[in-house]
Enzyme design. Structure first.
Site, short mmCIF file in Angstrom:
data_model
loop_
_atom_site.label_atom_id
_atom_site.label_comp_id
_atom_site.label_asym_id
_atom_site.label_seq_id
_atom_site.Cartn_x
_atom_site.Cartn_y
_atom_site.Cartn_z
N ARG A 1 9.98 -1.36 -8.25
CA ARG A 1 9.07 0.16 -7.21
C ARG A 1 9.31 1.18 -7.35
NH1 ARG A 1 7.02 -3.80 -7.76
NH2 ARG A 1 6.75 -5.64 -5.77
N GLU B 1 1.63 4.66 -7.26
CA GLU B 1 0.31 3.61 -8.12
C GLU B 1 -0.68 3.82 -7.66
OE1 GLU B 1 4.44 1.14 -9.37
OE2 GLU B 1 2.53 -0.29 -10.25
N HIS C 1 2.89 -0.96 -15.17
CA HIS C 1 3.48 -2.01 -14.35
C HIS C 1 3.01 -3.96 -14.74
CE1 HIS C 1 4.33 -3.52 -9.59
NE2 HIS C 1 4.99 -4.20 -10.62
N1 LIG Z 1 7.91 -4.26 -12.30
C1 LIG Z 1 7.56 -4.94 -12.09
O1 LIG Z 1 6.52 -5.49 -12.49
C2 LIG Z 1 8.51 -6.27 -10.97
C3 LIG Z 1 9.21 -5.50 -10.05
N2 LIG Z 1 9.64 -6.22 -9.40
C4 LIG Z 1 11.29 -6.22 -8.33
O2 LIG Z 1 12.17 -6.24 -8.51
C5 LIG Z 1 12.64 -6.31 -7.35
C6 LIG Z 1 13.97 -7.33 -7.34
O3 LIG Z 1 13.41 -9.02 -8.24
P1 LIG Z 1 14.70 -9.76 -7.65
O4 LIG Z 1 15.99 -9.21 -8.81
O5 LIG Z 1 14.44 -11.18 -7.76
O6 LIG Z 1 15.44 -9.67 -6.41
P2 LIG Z 1 16.86 -10.19 -5.82
O7 LIG Z 1 16.75 -10.05 -4.12
O8 LIG Z 1 17.63 -11.28 -6.64
O9 LIG Z 1 17.46 -8.89 -6.10
C7 LIG Z 1 17.64 -7.39 -5.77
C8 LIG Z 1 18.95 -7.06 -5.16
O10 LIG Z 1 18.94 -5.33 -4.50
C9 LIG Z 1 20.22 -5.49 -4.05
N3 LIG Z 1 19.90 -4.59 -2.85
C10 LIG Z 1 19.37 -4.76 -1.96
N4 LIG Z 1 19.16 -2.96 -1.03
C11 LIG Z 1 20.04 -2.02 -2.52
C12 LIG Z 1 21.39 -0.41 -1.92
N5 LIG Z 1 20.77 -0.59 -1.00
N6 LIG Z 1 21.66 -0.86 -3.25
C13 LIG Z 1 21.47 -1.59 -4.12
N7 LIG Z 1 21.09 -3.01 -3.65
C14 LIG Z 1 21.03 -2.87 -3.31
C15 LIG Z 1 20.20 -7.18 -3.65
O11 LIG Z 1 21.71 -6.64 -2.71
C16 LIG Z 1 19.80 -8.11 -4.12
O12 LIG Z 1 21.26 -8.61 -5.04
C17 LIG Z 1 11.75 -6.97 -6.63
O13 LIG Z 1 12.48 -7.04 -4.86
C18 LIG Z 1 10.15 -6.38 -7.00
O14 LIG Z 1 9.55 -5.72 -6.02
C19 LIG Z 1 10.24 -7.61 -9.41
C20 LIG Z 1 9.75 -8.49 -10.17
C21 LIG Z 1 7.91 -7.85 -11.39
O1 LIG Z 2 6.35 -9.98 -8.70
C1 LIG Z 2 6.59 -8.46 -8.79
O2 LIG Z 2 7.64 -7.79 -7.66
C2 LIG Z 2 6.01 -7.27 -9.28
O3 LIG Z 2 6.08 -6.62 -9.24
C3 LIG Z 2 5.06 -8.33 -9.76
O4 LIG Z 2 5.52 -9.39 -11.23
#
Ligand SMILES: NC(=O)C1=CN([C@@H]2O[C@H](COP(=O)(O)OP(=O)(O)OC[C@H]3O[C@@H](n4cnc5c(N)ncnc54)[C@H](O)[C@@H]3O)[C@@H](O)[C@H]2O)C=CC1
Ligand SMILES: O=C(O)C(=O)CO
Length: 434
Positions: free
Chosen positions: A321, A350, A368
């Protein structure tokens, strides 16, 4: 096509006589205004609701009213809702980001559930409106839900869904693409070619960084961070250093096994290290990719001080993000360190970029799109729809949101469960035994 009652702005119904070419159930209605009668909301809200919001309706006689604030890819999600007696209303308004007032108008006075987008502000006002309309479920079409006030949803007893897993590999692939684009200066070189500046091979032309044997750093080694780490380790034989609040045992085992495989084949083995602090990653890694969730602990995780800790020729990638990075500090750092490069999919304000970022040659920027593959986006729509449907039908919550494949099989009916409800515990929802 028959048109009725065109004199009244709030009742401009356009019935489409032809069946939709791809939806199994043929009845679609389009109209430019939802029902807003009897709704209790502030005067200012009512004033801004005067503008009708255009919608498209599927299965108008369905028992449950489900609203999607945007058109979403694929048709499976619509069919799954229709088959379970839902009337599906999709907002077709041209505006990219809907305001709270727009969404209140869409919710109207009777709404069982809403599928929304990460650009929308799902706070107290919207959950109150949804609850007043009898709604019990909301799902983001995203895994990240930092746009949702889950405490407010809890207060109104509304289940909040998200879409984990289906976007893991797609998002990791974009992070890997940005890593390569930054390392090999692909966008700069592309612009150079198109500008007609190429007049022959030169030893110094667009020299970049070799990844093999370097160290990849991952901040947040959850689903996406781990998938990215595996791609970079296996694909480019990079060593891994990661920082997360939790140990990623599966990732460590993978790198160990791959290292042993390389060694057995007479190659230099890859290594891994779990860092005790984020700074350790910033100091040691050549490519750093950010994959934590967005919350107050990750706001401006990368700032002036942390940037100064990184190597002068490092590459920073952000597909998490925007606010995880202090973008003003980043622009300054890019100016001062021309060999430092970034690949950004997300931005602090954004859809805007901070002043100066667009002028930086050492930045690759995309809008994004990390989860934007056809399979993933259709799957996200399906998971979001099933989250809402499951709550409406009183189904339990799926036991493991990391294993959502059974919901994505197009040749089978999905399990009778909501794939991922983030506040299931807080609401005391039953968990599926399947
Ligand atoms: N740019 C895009 O289109 C997308 C962005 N995202 C973003 O990616 C994020 C992660 O997605 P997932 O991997 O599925 O989630 P997830 O929950 O599997 O992984 C997130 C990780 O971050 C860690 N974490 C939390 N706070 C932390 C900190 N202060 N320091 C270090 N690590 C920390 C957690 O322990 C966890 O392992 C989503 O929450 C979303 O905001 C996700 C999909 C698409
Ligand atoms: O899934 C999310 O969190 C995104 O940012 C878009 O896929």
């Amino acid at each position: 096509m028959a048109q009725h009652d065109t004199t009244t702005k709030h009742r401009l119904w356009l019935y489409l006589e032809k069946p939709h070419p791809i939806i199994k159930h043929p009845t679609i209605l389009s109209c430019t205004s939802p029902k807003i009668a009897n709704q209790k909301c502030p005067k200012s809200t009512l004033a801004s609701m005067a503008k009708p919001v255009s919608i498209e309706v599927y299965n108008p006689n369905g028992k449950y009213r489900v609203v999607s604030t945007k058109s979403m890819p694929g048709t499976r999600w619509i069919n799954l809702l229709i088959e379970q007696d839902c009337r599906v209303e999709i907002c077709t308004q041209k505006k990219t980001i809907l305001s709270v007032e727009d969404i209140i108008a869409l919710i109207g006075d009777k709404c069982d559930g809403v599928i929304g987008q990460l650009t929308e502000d799902w706070g107290e006002t919207l959950f109150a409106a949804l609850s007043r309309a009898g709604g019990k479920a909301f799902s983001n079409m995203a895994v990240g839900y930092n746009n949702v006030d889950v405490n407010a949803a809890n207060k109104y007893g509304v289940a909040v869904g998200n879409t984990p897993g289906v976007l893991t590999e797609t998002t990791a692939e974009l992070a890997a693409s940005l890593s390569l684009a930054a390392a090999r200066r692909i966008v700069e070189a592309d612009q150079f070619m198109r500008a007609g500046l190429y007049d022959g091979w030169l030893p110094h032309l667009f020299v970049g960084n070799l990844l093999k044997g370097q160290t990849v750093g991952v901040i947040g080694a959850g689903r996406i961070g781990s998938a990215y780490a595996r791609m970079m380790v296996e694909g480019f034989k990079m060593n891994l250093i990661y920082y997360d609040l939790y140990q990623s045992t599966r990732l460590e085992k993978f790198v160990t096994a791959y290292g042993e495989f390389l060694k057995a084949n007479g190659e230099q083995p890859v290594t891994w290290k779990r860092a005790a602090s984020m700074d350790e990653v910033l100091q040691e890694a050549d490519v750093i990719s950010l994959h934590p969730i967005m919350d107050k602990t990750t706001y401006h995780l990368i700032n002036k001080n942390s940037l100064a800790t990184m190597k002068k020729e490092a590459i920073l990638v952000n597909c998490s993000r925007g606010p995880v990075v202090d973008e003003v500090a980043l622009v300054e750092h890019l100016k001062q360190n021309p060999m430092f490069r970034v690949g950004l999919d997300v931005f602090e304000d954004e859809p805007y970029m901070k002043p100066g970022l667009a002028d930086m040659k050492n930045a690759v920027v995309v809008p994004h799109i990390a989860s934007a593959s056809k399979w993933t986006r259709e799957g996200m729509a399906t998971l979001a729809a099933l989250n809402v449907l499951g709550k409406i039908k009183g189904y339990p919550v799926w036991g493991n949101p990391n294993r959502v494949e059974p919901f994505l099989n197009e040749n089978a009916s999905p399990p009778a469960a909501s794939p991922s409800i983030v506040n299931a515990k807080a609401l005391g929802l039953p968990v599926s035994k399947l």
